[in-house]
Motif scaffolding. Structure first.
Motif, PDB file in Angstrom:
ATOM      1  N   GLU A 158      -3.769  -7.066  -6.705  1.00  0.00           N
ATOM      2  CA  GLU A 158      -4.206  -6.722  -5.347  1.00  0.00           C
ATOM      3  C   GLU A 158      -3.578  -7.658  -4.315  1.00  0.00           C
ATOM      4  O   GLU A 158      -3.119  -7.199  -3.249  1.00  0.00           O
ATOM      5  CB  GLU A 158      -5.727  -6.802  -5.265  1.00  0.00           C
ATOM      6  CG  GLU A 158      -6.449  -5.782  -6.143  1.00  0.00           C
ATOM      7  CD  GLU A 158      -7.955  -5.999  -6.192  1.00  0.00           C
ATOM      8  OE1 GLU A 158      -8.667  -5.110  -6.713  1.00  0.00           O
ATOM      9  OE2 GLU A 158      -8.432  -7.046  -5.706  1.00  0.00           O
ATOM     10  N   ILE A 159      -3.554  -8.938  -4.611  1.00  0.00           N
ATOM     11  CA  ILE A 159      -2.974  -9.910  -3.677  1.00  0.00           C
ATOM     12  C   ILE A 159      -1.481  -9.658  -3.499  1.00  0.00           C
ATOM     13  O   ILE A 159      -0.950  -9.764  -2.387  1.00  0.00           O
ATOM     14  CB  ILE A 159      -3.232 -11.345  -4.184  1.00  0.00           C
ATOM     15  CG1 ILE A 159      -4.719 -11.673  -4.091  1.00  0.00           C
ATOM     16  CG2 ILE A 159      -2.415 -12.366  -3.398  1.00  0.00           C
ATOM     17  CD1 ILE A 159      -5.100 -12.991  -4.731  1.00  0.00           C
ATOM     18  N   SER A 160      -0.802  -9.300  -4.574  1.00  0.00           N
ATOM     19  CA  SER A 160       0.631  -8.998  -4.491  1.00  0.00           C
ATOM     20  C   SER A 160       0.896  -7.854  -3.528  1.00  0.00           C
ATOM     21  O   SER A 160       1.882  -7.864  -2.772  1.00  0.00           O
ATOM     22  CB  SER A 160       1.171  -8.650  -5.885  1.00  0.00           C
ATOM     23  OG  SER A 160       1.033  -9.737  -6.763  1.00  0.00           O
ATOM     24  N   ALA A 161       0.015  -6.855  -3.551  1.00  0.00           N
ATOM     25  CA  ALA A 161       0.154  -5.736  -2.616  1.00  0.00           C
ATOM     26  C   ALA A 161      -0.161  -6.182  -1.193  1.00  0.00           C
ATOM     27  O   ALA A 161       0.600  -5.897  -0.254  1.00  0.00           O
ATOM     28  CB  ALA A 161      -0.770  -4.595  -3.034  1.00  0.00           C
ATOM     29  N   GLU A 162      -1.261  -6.891  -1.021  1.00  0.00           N
ATOM     30  CA  GLU A 162      -1.682  -7.332   0.309  1.00  0.00           C
ATOM     31  C   GLU A 162      -0.621  -8.193   0.981  1.00  0.00           C
ATOM     32  O   GLU A 162      -0.396  -8.097   2.194  1.00  0.00           O
ATOM     33  CB  GLU A 162      -2.992  -8.117   0.201  1.00  0.00           C
ATOM     34  CG  GLU A 162      -4.180  -7.276  -0.220  1.00  0.00           C
ATOM     35  CD  GLU A 162      -5.372  -8.106  -0.670  1.00  0.00           C
ATOM     36  OE1 GLU A 162      -6.414  -7.522  -1.011  1.00  0.00           O
ATOM     37  OE2 GLU A 162      -5.262  -9.351  -0.675  1.00  0.00           O
ATOM     38  N   GLU A 163       0.043  -9.021   0.189  1.00  0.00           N
ATOM     39  CA  GLU A 163       1.067  -9.916   0.730  1.00  0.00           C
ATOM     40  C   GLU A 163       2.437  -9.251   0.855  1.00  0.00           C
ATOM     41  O   GLU A 163       3.375  -9.857   1.364  1.00  0.00           O
ATOM     42  CB  GLU A 163       1.184 -11.166  -0.143  1.00  0.00           C
ATOM     43  CG  GLU A 163      -0.031 -12.076  -0.080  1.00  0.00           C
ATOM     44  CD  GLU A 163      -0.187 -12.745   1.284  1.00  0.00           C
ATOM     45  OE1 GLU A 163       0.808 -12.787   2.044  1.00  0.00           O
ATOM     46  OE2 GLU A 163      -1.292 -13.212   1.586  1.00  0.00           O
ATOM     47  N   GLY A 164       2.542  -8.023   0.368  1.00  0.00           N
ATOM     48  CA  GLY A 164       3.823  -7.317   0.463  1.00  0.00           C
ATOM     49  C   GLY A 164       4.922  -7.973  -0.345  1.00  0.00           C
ATOM     50  O   GLY A 164       6.087  -7.975   0.073  1.00  0.00           O
ATOM     51  N   LEU A 165       4.584  -8.510  -1.506  1.00  0.00           N
ATOM     52  CA  LEU A 165       5.581  -9.239  -2.289  1.00  0.00           C
ATOM     53  C   LEU A 165       6.704  -8.338  -2.791  1.00  0.00           C
ATOM     54  O   LEU A 165       7.792  -8.825  -3.096  1.00  0.00           O
ATOM     55  CB  LEU A 165       4.900  -9.955  -3.462  1.00  0.00           C
ATOM     56  CG  LEU A 165       3.906 -11.056  -3.064  1.00  0.00           C
ATOM     57  CD1 LEU A 165       3.338 -11.737  -4.297  1.00  0.00           C
ATOM     58  CD2 LEU A 165       4.553 -12.080  -2.132  1.00  0.00           C
ATOM     59  N   ILE A 166       6.459  -7.054  -2.876  1.00  0.00           N
ATOM     60  CA  ILE A 166       7.523  -6.086  -3.140  1.00  0.00           C
ATOM     61  C   ILE A 166       7.884  -5.346  -1.854  1.00  0.00           C
ATOM     62  O   ILE A 166       9.060  -5.162  -1.534  1.00  0.00           O
ATOM     63  CB  ILE A 166       7.104  -5.081  -4.234  1.00  0.00           C
ATOM     64  CG1 ILE A 166       6.745  -5.812  -5.521  1.00  0.00           C
ATOM     65  CG2 ILE A 166       8.232  -4.072  -4.490  1.00  0.00           C
ATOM     66  CD1 ILE A 166       7.841  -6.673  -6.097  1.00  0.00           C
ATOM     67  N   ALA A 167       6.875  -4.943  -1.112  1.00  0.00           N
ATOM     68  CA  ALA A 167       7.100  -4.138   0.098  1.00  0.00           C
ATOM     69  C   ALA A 167       8.037  -4.814   1.086  1.00  0.00           C
ATOM     70  O   ALA A 167       8.856  -4.150   1.742  1.00  0.00           O
ATOM     71  CB  ALA A 167       5.759  -3.848   0.768  1.00  0.00           C
ATOM     72  N   GLU A 168       7.920  -6.135   1.208  1.00  0.00           N
ATOM     73  CA  GLU A 168       8.712  -6.868   2.196  1.00  0.00           C
ATOM     74  C   GLU A 168      10.201  -6.563   2.086  1.00  0.00           C
ATOM     75  O   GLU A 168      10.898  -6.418   3.098  1.00  0.00           O
ATOM     76  CB  GLU A 168       8.476  -8.375   2.021  1.00  0.00           C
ATOM     77  CG  GLU A 168       9.242  -9.254   2.996  1.00  0.00           C
ATOM     78  CD  GLU A 168       8.807  -9.047   4.431  1.00  0.00           C
ATOM     79  OE1 GLU A 168       9.704  -8.943   5.300  1.00  0.00           O
ATOM     80  OE2 GLU A 168       7.597  -8.982   4.685  1.00  0.00           O
ATOM     81  N   ALA A 169      10.690  -6.442   0.865  1.00  0.00           N
ATOM     82  CA  ALA A 169      12.124  -6.231   0.658  1.00  0.00           C
ATOM     83  C   ALA A 169      12.573  -4.833   1.060  1.00  0.00           C
ATOM     84  O   ALA A 169      13.750  -4.626   1.390  1.00  0.00           O
ATOM     85  CB  ALA A 169      12.476  -6.489  -0.803  1.00  0.00           C
ATOM     86  N   TYR A 170      11.655  -3.856   1.051  1.00  0.00           N
ATOM     87  CA  TYR A 170      12.036  -2.464   1.297  1.00  0.00           C
ATOM     88  C   TYR A 170      11.644  -1.980   2.690  1.00  0.00           C
ATOM     89  O   TYR A 170      12.208  -1.005   3.189  1.00  0.00           O
ATOM     90  CB  TYR A 170      11.441  -1.577   0.200  1.00  0.00           C
ATOM     91  CG  TYR A 170      12.009  -1.947  -1.150  1.00  0.00           C
ATOM     92  CD1 TYR A 170      13.209  -1.414  -1.592  1.00  0.00           C
ATOM     93  CD2 TYR A 170      11.374  -2.901  -1.952  1.00  0.00           C
ATOM     94  CE1 TYR A 170      13.759  -1.789  -2.806  1.00  0.00           C
ATOM     95  CE2 TYR A 170      11.915  -3.288  -3.175  1.00  0.00           C
ATOM     96  CZ  TYR A 170      13.109  -2.733  -3.585  1.00  0.00           C
ATOM     97  OH  TYR A 170      13.664  -3.134  -4.787  1.00  0.00           O
ATOM     98  N   GLU A 171      10.711  -2.648   3.326  1.00  0.00           N
ATOM     99  CA  GLU A 171      10.391  -2.329   4.722  1.00  0.00           C
ATOM    100  C   GLU A 171      11.493  -2.821   5.649  1.00  0.00           C
ATOM    101  O   GLU A 171      11.740  -2.235   6.700  1.00  0.00           O
ATOM    102  CB  GLU A 171       9.065  -2.982   5.111  1.00  0.00           C
ATOM    103  CG  GLU A 171       7.861  -2.432   4.367  1.00  0.00           C
ATOM    104  CD  GLU A 171       6.620  -3.294   4.564  1.00  0.00           C
ATOM    105  OE1 GLU A 171       5.522  -2.826   4.210  1.00  0.00           O
ATOM    106  OE2 GLU A 171       6.745  -4.429   5.081  1.00  0.00           O
ATOM    107  N   ARG A 172      12.106  -3.933   5.272  1.00  0.00           N
ATOM    108  CA  ARG A 172      13.224  -4.536   6.012  1.00  0.00           C
ATOM    109  C   ARG A 172      12.873  -4.780   7.475  1.00  0.00           C
ATOM    110  O   ARG A 172      13.653  -4.490   8.386  1.00  0.00           O
ATOM    111  CB  ARG A 172      14.469  -3.674   5.864  1.00  0.00           C
ATOM    112  CG  ARG A 172      14.848  -3.517   4.394  1.00  0.00           C
ATOM    113  CD  ARG A 172      16.262  -3.096   4.126  1.00  0.00           C
ATOM    114  NE  ARG A 172      16.482  -3.170   2.685  1.00  0.00           N
ATOM    115  CZ  ARG A 172      16.422  -2.125   1.851  1.00  0.00           C
ATOM    116  NH1 ARG A 172      16.187  -0.919   2.331  1.00  0.00           N
ATOM    117  NH2 ARG A 172      16.606  -2.282   0.561  1.00  0.00           N
TER     118      ARG A 172
END
Length: 676
Positions: A158-172
């Motif tokens: 859950e924390i990984s999602a909240e922090e965008g640990l994957i999303a950050e790279a693809y939202e750019r």
């Protein structure tokens, strides 16, 4: 992490309590006398030492049986906000990020650093104390194959999602700097994540593969889940490649068969011998498509890439049977399993026979995550060692006041700085490539540096954390200090995603495939880095040593080109180390020409114009606001053997005769006279 203290003194079976006390007092007095003769302390240090000595002597006067056995005469090292305490990290970001991006990223990282300290770190320790459990049958004898993970592991997701640990790279959000932002967050997260950095690596890799395929309609939902910031929607991915014949040789080791169904889907049949993050939601895997007669094509050209969900809508396994969980040395927090695929429903996502090429993006990303984990482990152990040296008193003064101890930690710091800047360079180049801002030369350099950095930092990390463990003496060996956990989890990094030798050969493939252009870019880049730093007087020794290393590497490449192919294979490991040490020690690039032999497929006099912004040790030290420590780190890095491959080549270590003698040394038999 340092949850429970251990007793410092333990009585032996043959010692009486009063004898032990007298012996310890006598030993203490001898040490005290020695320290008074050999060491000096300041008034404040002396007062602190006296207080600790008095406490110890009072305890020694007390019978052993009456002492509080859980009291330890040492203070545990306490670190604060990792971001705020990492001067090198903050200096790098300040030097490279645009001002507006720097402001926002710094605020996010400071906030994240506080969250790591207060929330994530305790969860990580809970994951270590409560590893996954495999429940194969229920109470009524029904097979369920349930992998049970602790609540802390689920919270990490859950924390990984909240922090965008994957999303950050693809939202750019920050364009080409988004990958740097993500890499830094993962670097801070890694050692407190309770092993959750591993499923994140594969999740990032799966998202990258889907993006590289153009996010086809059938995978749009999966991509959205893999890159979601919503904990309720976020998926993690596995990477199921290793089978019974091993992991790296997928071309010959993959036995899984895919059978096409009337509706266009496939059913997979086979045995996956090592599946990390077996509790993931989805996975990518390789298999061989059977024709109408049931025949499959062997070799890498017979492999195709498939996407499958691990469970169906009812949370039942997708015709998958769990054979057992792996009993691993480290990364015990994460479920790694042996799985039987018995008709698992899957979707073909690559062109038939192009599975290896399609999954290469996943391997590239997971190797970068491997570098992140390696550098994070190095930094964590040094941070703890540094803090411990401020508190531990031995031989009459603090560890930080013992020159030999400080020299040891300083040497580890230099290695960590080089590894960190190499990581940041790769993240920077990846960000350029993903935003279509990378030149052809940037892309060639990225392809070369990923395996180089992975293999080198994996070995660096193992050596560094073991040396740092020694900085704690016997406490470093105690399980509930948490230090052995870091050591164990680090040791996998030289193995996962390709061993050192496998990746060294991959480095050679990248040079050959580029017809030598990659090594030409490497040389011109490093030459410019040195040239721009040569005007800094304090860096003159480092620049001189770097130029000598480049000259010797050039001579090696030219000389190896005239030798048999076995020469470069035998030299691959030392050659890769040389590339890592030279690149990590240099600064920016320039236009240059490089002439070499045929061994690496390079045409004579290849000239490349490119404008990279390297950010490694000499460049970092040549900034106007560089500290004395930055300069010292660059100089010390360059004091090591920068080009081991040239030295060994000069010693004829890569000759065929030496290779035959290698076998003789290993097996004790006379060397064969047959040629390789």
């Amino acid at each position: 992490m340092f949850a429970r203290r251990l007793p410092l003194w333990r009585s032996s079976a043959t010692s009486k309590p009063w004898q032990l006390g007298l012996s310890l007092r006598h030993s203490w007095e001898r040490c005290q006398a020695w320290s008074c003769r050999g060491f000096n302390t300041t008034a404040d240090q002396g007062q602190q030492v006296d207080m600790q000595q008095n406490q110890v002597l009072e305890d020694l006067e007390m019978p052993v049986a009456r002492r509080e056995t859980e009291n330890l005469f040492q203070e545990r090292p306490e670190t604060g906000n990792q971001y705020l305490e990492d001067a090198l990290l903050r200096g790098y970001l300040k030097a490279h990020l645009p001002p507006k991006v720097l402001e926002e990223v710094s605020q996010d990282l400071e906030r994240f650093g506080n969250r790591l300290l207060t929330e994530v770190k305790p969860l990580g320790w809970e994951c270590e104390l409560n590893p996954p459990v495999f429940r194969q049958y229920d109470a009524w004898g029904q097979r369920v194959d349930h992998i049970i993970t602790c609540s802390a592991w689920k919270r990490m997701k859950e924390i990984s999602a909240e922090e965008g640990l994957i999303a950050e790279a693809y939202e750019r959000k920050y364009s080409n700097w988004s990958r740097v932002h993500q890499a830094v967050k993962l670097y801070l997260f890694s050692t407190t994540s309770g092993g959750f950095n591993c499923p994140l690596a594969m999740t990032d890799g799966a998202a990258k593969v889907i993006e590289s395929l153009g996010i086809p309609a059938s995978l749009k939902n999966a991509f959205d889940h893999l890159t979601s910031r919503d904990p309720k929607k976020f998926w993690t991915s596995g990477q199921w490649m290793t089978e019974r014949r091993g992991g790296s040789d997928v071309a010959n080791g993959t036995e899984t068969v895919a059978r096409k169904q009337p509706d266009g889907t496939y059913r997979l049949y086979g045995f996956k011998w090592f599946t990390s993050a077996a509790d993931s939601d989805v996975t990518l895997t390789l298999a061989r498509i059977a024709d109408a007669e049931g025949h499959v094509k062997q070799g890498s050209s017979g492999l195709s890439l498939f996407f499958l969900k691990v469970r169906d809508e009812d949370k039942k396994l997708n015709n998958i049977r769990v054979q057992r969980l792996k009993d691993k040395l480290g990364t015990r927090q994460m479920a790694t399993a042996e799985l039987w695929l018995d008709g698992a429903e899957a979707e073909l996502i690559s062109a038939e026979g192009r599975g290896v090429a399609s999954i290469s993006n996943m391997l590239n990303i997971s190797r970068i995550h491997n570098v992140i984990g390696a550098v994070a482990s190095m930094r964590r152990m040094i941070s703890l060692s540094r803090e411990y040296a401020l508190k531990r008193v031995v031989f009459g003064k603090l560890l930080k006041d013992h020159p030999l101890h400080m020299q040891t930690i300083a040497r580890l710091e230099v290695q960590t700085r080089g590894a960190f800047l190499l990581l940041m360079e790769i993240a920077r180049l990846l960000g350029l490539a993903e935003t279509n801002m990378a030149s052809e030369q940037d892309q060639l350099l990225l392809r070369l540096l990923v395996p180089v950095a992975k293999l080198y930092t994996g070995k660096q990390a193992s050596a560094t954390v073991i040396e740092a463990m020694e900085c704690f003496g016997g406490q470093g060996y105690m399980e509930d200090t948490g230090l052995p956990v870091i050591v164990r989890d680090t040791l996998v990094l030289s193995i996962w995603e390709g061993t050192t030798n496998i990746l060294s050969l991959d480095v050679l493939r990248s040079l050959t495939k580029s017809q030598g252009r990659a090594i030409a870019v490497f040389f011109s880049t490093v030459q410019k880095k040195i040239e721009l730093a040569s005007s800094t007087a304090k860096l003159e020794p480092a620049v001189r040593q770097m130029r000598d290393a480049i000259s010797r590497l050039t001579q090696f490449v030219q000389g190896a080109g005239a030798k048999e192919a076995v020469t470069m294979e035998l030299a691959a490991r030392d050659f890769s180390y040389s590339l890592a040490r030279i690149y990590a020690g240099s600064g920016k690039d320039r236009n240059d020409e490089f002439q070499t032999g045929k061994g690496l497929g390079i045409s004579p006099r290849v000239s490349w114009l490119h404008t990279l912004r390297g950010a490694l040790l000499i460049e970092h030290a040549s900034r106007s606001d560089a500290s004395a420590a930055d300069v010292s780190a660059a100089r010390r890095w360059c004091n090591q053997e920068l080009c081991p491959v040239a030295t060994e080549f000069k010693n004829s270590s890569y000759d065929a005769e030496e290779s035959l003698m290698d076998s003789s040394l290993v097996y004790g038999s006379p060397p064969s006279t047959s040629r390789l």
